[in-house]
Scaffold this motif. Structure first.
Motif, PDB file in Angstrom:
ATOM      1  N   ILE A   1      84.987  88.445  64.232  1.00 28.29           N
ATOM      2  CA  ILE A   1      83.697  88.773  64.821  1.00 28.29           C
ATOM      3  C   ILE A   1      82.998  89.875  64.031  1.00 28.29           C
ATOM      4  O   ILE A   1      81.811  89.762  63.680  1.00 28.29           O
ATOM      5  CB  ILE A   1      83.873  89.220  66.291  1.00 28.29           C
ATOM      6  CG1 ILE A   1      84.499  88.109  67.127  1.00 28.29           C
ATOM      7  CG2 ILE A   1      82.541  89.651  66.875  1.00 28.29           C
ATOM      8  CD1 ILE A   1      83.641  86.884  67.278  1.00 28.29           C
TER       9      ILE A   1
ATOM     10  N   GLY B   1      81.581  88.569  60.929  1.00 32.81           N
ATOM     11  CA  GLY B   1      80.347  87.826  61.181  1.00 32.81           C
ATOM     12  C   GLY B   1      79.157  88.754  61.369  1.00 32.81           C
ATOM     13  O   GLY B   1      78.060  88.477  60.886  1.00 32.81           O
TER      14      GLY B   1
ATOM     15  N   ILE C   1      76.168  86.455  62.375  1.00 33.88           N
ATOM     16  CA  ILE C   1      75.905  86.410  63.804  1.00 33.88           C
ATOM     17  C   ILE C   1      75.230  87.721  64.204  1.00 33.88           C
ATOM     18  O   ILE C   1      75.393  88.741  63.531  1.00 33.88           O
ATOM     19  CB  ILE C   1      77.189  86.199  64.635  1.00 33.88           C
ATOM     20  CG1 ILE C   1      78.200  87.308  64.364  1.00 33.88           C
ATOM     21  CG2 ILE C   1      77.821  84.877  64.324  1.00 33.88           C
ATOM     22  CD1 ILE C   1      79.510  87.118  65.080  1.00 33.88           C
TER      23      ILE C   1
ATOM     24  N   GLN D   1      73.601  87.593  70.043  1.00 35.68           N
ATOM     25  CA  GLN D   1      74.389  86.374  70.242  1.00 35.68           C
ATOM     26  C   GLN D   1      75.743  86.707  70.846  1.00 35.68           C
ATOM     27  O   GLN D   1      76.244  85.993  71.707  1.00 35.68           O
ATOM     28  CB  GLN D   1      74.547  85.633  68.906  1.00 35.68           C
ATOM     29  CG  GLN D   1      73.262  84.910  68.495  1.00 35.68           C
ATOM     30  CD  GLN D   1      73.316  84.378  67.077  1.00 35.68           C
ATOM     31  OE1 GLN D   1      74.024  84.916  66.236  1.00 35.68           O
ATOM     32  NE2 GLN D   1      72.556  83.325  66.816  1.00 35.68           N
ATOM     33  N   VAL D   2      76.315  87.803  70.405  1.00 33.96           N
ATOM     34  CA  VAL D   2      77.590  88.221  70.988  1.00 33.96           C
ATOM     35  C   VAL D   2      77.405  88.545  72.469  1.00 33.96           C
ATOM     36  O   VAL D   2      78.233  88.166  73.304  1.00 33.96           O
ATOM     37  CB  VAL D   2      78.168  89.437  70.233  1.00 33.96           C
ATOM     38  CG1 VAL D   2      79.346  90.025  70.991  1.00 33.96           C
ATOM     39  CG2 VAL D   2      78.591  89.035  68.834  1.00 33.96           C
TER      40      VAL D   2
ATOM     41  N   ASP E   1      75.274  87.321  74.465  1.00 33.08           N
ATOM     42  CA  ASP E   1      75.072  86.092  75.239  1.00 33.08           C
ATOM     43  C   ASP E   1      76.412  85.453  75.573  1.00 33.08           C
ATOM     44  O   ASP E   1      76.643  84.990  76.689  1.00 33.08           O
ATOM     45  CB  ASP E   1      74.190  85.118  74.439  1.00 33.08           C
ATOM     46  CG  ASP E   1      73.717  83.959  75.298  1.00 33.08           C
ATOM     47  OD1 ASP E   1      73.933  83.996  76.528  1.00 33.08           O
ATOM     48  OD2 ASP E   1      73.133  83.005  74.748  1.00 33.08           O
ATOM     49  N   VAL E   2      77.309  85.479  74.588  1.00 30.63           N
ATOM     50  CA  VAL E   2      78.637  84.924  74.838  1.00 30.63           C
ATOM     51  C   VAL E   2      79.374  85.781  75.858  1.00 30.63           C
ATOM     52  O   VAL E   2      80.022  85.269  76.769  1.00 30.63           O
ATOM     53  CB  VAL E   2      79.442  84.818  73.529  1.00 30.63           C
ATOM     54  CG1 VAL E   2      80.857  84.348  73.806  1.00 30.63           C
ATOM     55  CG2 VAL E   2      78.752  83.865  72.565  1.00 30.63           C
TER      56      VAL E   2
ATOM     57  N   THR F   1      78.169  85.046  79.326  1.00 33.07           N
ATOM     58  CA  THR F   1      78.718  83.778  79.801  1.00 33.07           C
ATOM     59  C   THR F   1      80.155  83.949  80.278  1.00 33.07           C
ATOM     60  O   THR F   1      80.529  83.493  81.371  1.00 33.07           O
ATOM     61  CB  THR F   1      78.693  82.736  78.666  1.00 33.07           C
ATOM     62  OG1 THR F   1      77.352  82.569  78.228  1.00 33.07           O
ATOM     63  CG2 THR F   1      79.274  81.408  79.131  1.00 33.07           C
TER      64      THR F   1
ATOM     65  N   PHE G   1      85.558  91.402  71.481  1.00 37.12           N
ATOM     66  CA  PHE G   1      84.173  91.847  71.385  1.00 37.12           C
ATOM     67  C   PHE G   1      84.036  93.356  71.523  1.00 37.12           C
ATOM     68  O   PHE G   1      82.956  93.911  71.265  1.00 37.12           O
ATOM     69  CB  PHE G   1      83.321  91.171  72.465  1.00 37.12           C
ATOM     70  CG  PHE G   1      83.110  89.711  72.228  1.00 37.12           C
ATOM     71  CD1 PHE G   1      82.984  89.209  70.944  1.00 37.12           C
ATOM     72  CD2 PHE G   1      83.027  88.822  73.294  1.00 37.12           C
ATOM     73  CE1 PHE G   1      82.792  87.852  70.717  1.00 37.12           C
ATOM     74  CE2 PHE G   1      82.835  87.474  73.082  1.00 37.12           C
ATOM     75  CZ  PHE G   1      82.721  86.981  71.793  1.00 37.12           C
TER      76      PHE G   1
ATOM     77  N   LEU H   1      81.482  82.275  57.928  1.00 35.04           N
ATOM     78  CA  LEU H   1      82.174  82.333  59.205  1.00 35.04           C
ATOM     79  C   LEU H   1      83.042  81.091  59.363  1.00 35.04           C
ATOM     80  O   LEU H   1      82.574  79.980  59.161  1.00 35.04           O
ATOM     81  CB  LEU H   1      81.127  82.402  60.320  1.00 35.04           C
ATOM     82  CG  LEU H   1      81.479  83.215  61.553  1.00 35.04           C
ATOM     83  CD1 LEU H   1      82.073  84.552  61.157  1.00 35.04           C
ATOM     84  CD2 LEU H   1      80.238  83.414  62.385  1.00 35.04           C
TER      85      LEU H   1
ATOM     86  N   ASN I   1      74.091  79.172  68.678  1.00 30.29           N
ATOM     87  CA  ASN I   1      74.790  80.463  68.713  1.00 30.29           C
ATOM     88  C   ASN I   1      76.152  80.266  68.044  1.00 30.29           C
ATOM     89  O   ASN I   1      77.061  79.683  68.630  1.00 30.29           O
ATOM     90  CB  ASN I   1      74.959  80.953  70.150  1.00 30.29           C
ATOM     91  CG  ASN I   1      75.607  82.329  70.198  1.00 30.29           C
ATOM     92  OD1 ASN I   1      76.347  82.696  69.295  1.00 30.29           O
ATOM     93  ND2 ASN I   1      75.319  83.079  71.252  1.00 30.29           N
TER      94      ASN I   1
ATOM     95  N   PHE J   1      79.526  80.724  69.862  1.00 30.16           N
ATOM     96  CA  PHE J   1      80.007  79.625  70.699  1.00 30.16           C
ATOM     97  C   PHE J   1      80.695  78.570  69.832  1.00 30.16           C
ATOM     98  O   PHE J   1      81.771  78.087  70.174  1.00 30.16           O
ATOM     99  CB  PHE J   1      78.843  78.988  71.462  1.00 30.16           C
ATOM    100  CG  PHE J   1      78.426  79.760  72.680  1.00 30.16           C
ATOM    101  CD1 PHE J   1      79.334  80.075  73.685  1.00 30.16           C
ATOM    102  CD2 PHE J   1      77.113  80.179  72.839  1.00 30.16           C
ATOM    103  CE1 PHE J   1      78.950  80.783  74.817  1.00 30.16           C
ATOM    104  CE2 PHE J   1      76.717  80.887  73.969  1.00 30.16           C
ATOM    105  CZ  PHE J   1      77.641  81.185  74.957  1.00 30.16           C
TER     106      PHE J   1
END
Lengths: 239, 239
Positions: A90, A93, A99, A103-104, A106-107, A110, A175, B81, B165, B168
DNA sequence: TCCTCAAAACCTGTATGACAGGTTGATATT
DNA sequence: AATATCAACCTGTCATACAGGTTTTGAGGA
């Protein structure tokens, strides 16, 4: 040496990759559990008919991914599930701009909408106490951003742990590194003490919902928390 | 050699770890992008004042995590990635029984409920076509389980890609390995052609919803799909 | 017999040197 | 100017050596 035991099948993706596969295969076929010892480098060297260099690089690679533990003098052992490799991926990225922080988030949103609901349903009393404790420590140290951040991170990881699904824990923890690099930005957009305490209140609401065992309410508060966090990042210009 | 440039600060977690950090630090501080070349082993050796052995093991470790690409004769380059490391971690968790297949499916369900909704909102026409195509290929090859499985996996990865994204995508793709090992079990519990075609119909429903751009409907069908898949696994005794 | 402790055997961490083979750029030839 | 060839550089692998850790063993003493 090199008495070529290799059947001339594959186009050889390198001896090290082969060795890595052999080791993971060994773990699988022997049904090894975390803590169990692996063959020594010397044994692997003989078994695979390659130099110690190759075997070492293979062990080292697996160690970098935290699939095995190495330590001097001792044989390598199978490792407990660890987030090390995922964090590195991560972070890679992010630093190579493949990334975005958003975007992180958002994940995270979720996933944590789910972990918080599961935590409300499955938490033990001890886990609930740890979550409540983290929220309280955020408030008690709210003059010290660094400390607040660490308790914030611990708060989310504790919720993931209380979901009783280690895969969630793995991802959430992976994360945390990104959070450490961006958290203070969000904190600064909450310029007044009042705003900052409101954010802490958000955490307490989540903790309360988990304590009460109300998954729907917990998820609602978590959603609100993330919406505000993302908004703070966007306000700060983090795209 | 070894003119000890190390200040006696840290308890030294090993030279290789230090080298790994130096390399990732280099990527960060130079702002390197995928494809950009890294210093040669010799250069790193001089800069860090360690043996080539150490530098090589560091490069190899990063390569194992797919953060960099190695190839003979050429300098190492920053990698795009890639899901390699994550897959290894998940597989390791499964084979050492630290996580269960069902736990993976719960995470997949959580994530794919979101990717499918995002895909419905954001997909390009081309991405929609790829998704529909995968579903169609499932039906056309339904007498060949292996092929159905590959298109099934491609279907879910295409949806993740259409979410726009990459995080994901990363996670969904990391789970594909697990799917490859368990898919056929679920398939076998659908003993009749009718049951199997019903499962394929489920995929087509999802594809249609994405095509129509209806995120709610897409998520609903995805939820149903996962509920049935998990039920099939449980029926087969996969805990 | 059982315990203690020190040496031996084994293991990993790191360094060094060597060579094969791939890659790239410069040089020389046409 | 185009091309062929070679030199310089780079990574992949091997062999060897030695410094520390760790485990095992066995001898000697209680």
């Amino acid at each position: 040496m090199q008495e070529q035991t290799d059947p001339p099948g594959e186009p050889s993706p390198g001896l090290v990759s082969t060795a890595i596969q052999a080791i993971t295969q060994h773990i699988r076929s022997e049904g090894l559990a975390p803590g169990d010892p692996l063959p020594s480098e010397a044994a692997m060297t003989r078994q695979l008919n390659v130099s110690r260099t190759v075997v070492r690089e293979a062990f080292r690679s697996l160690s970098a991914m935290r699939l095995i533990d190495l330590s001097a003098g001792r044989r390598a052992t199978v490792a407990k599930l660890d987030t090390g490799a995922m964090s590195m991926v991560i972070e890679h990225g992010i630093t190579t701009q493949q990334i975005s922080v958003q975007q992180v988030y958002d994940v995270r949103r979720t996933i944590e909408m789910r972990t918080v609901a599961l935590a409300a349903l499955r938490r033990t009393d001890q886990e609930a106490a740890a979550i409540v404790q983290s929220a309280r420590l955020m408030r008690e140290n709210f003059k010290n951003p660094e400390t607040v951040m660490e308790h914030d991170i611990a708060f989310h990881e504790a919720i993931a742990a209380a979901s009783h699904n280690p895969v969630f824990s793995l991802i959430v923890t992976a994360f945390s590194g990104v959070t450490r690099r961006t958290w203070v930005i969000g904190w600064r957009t909450r310029s007044s003490d009042e705003d900052q305490l409101k954010m802490i209140k958000g955490h307490e609401d989540i903790a309360d919902a988990i304590l009460k065992g109300d998954p729907r309410l917990a998820a609602e508060h978590m959603a609100g928390h993330f919406d505000k966090s993302v908004k703070a990042l966007i306000d700060a210009g983090i795209a």
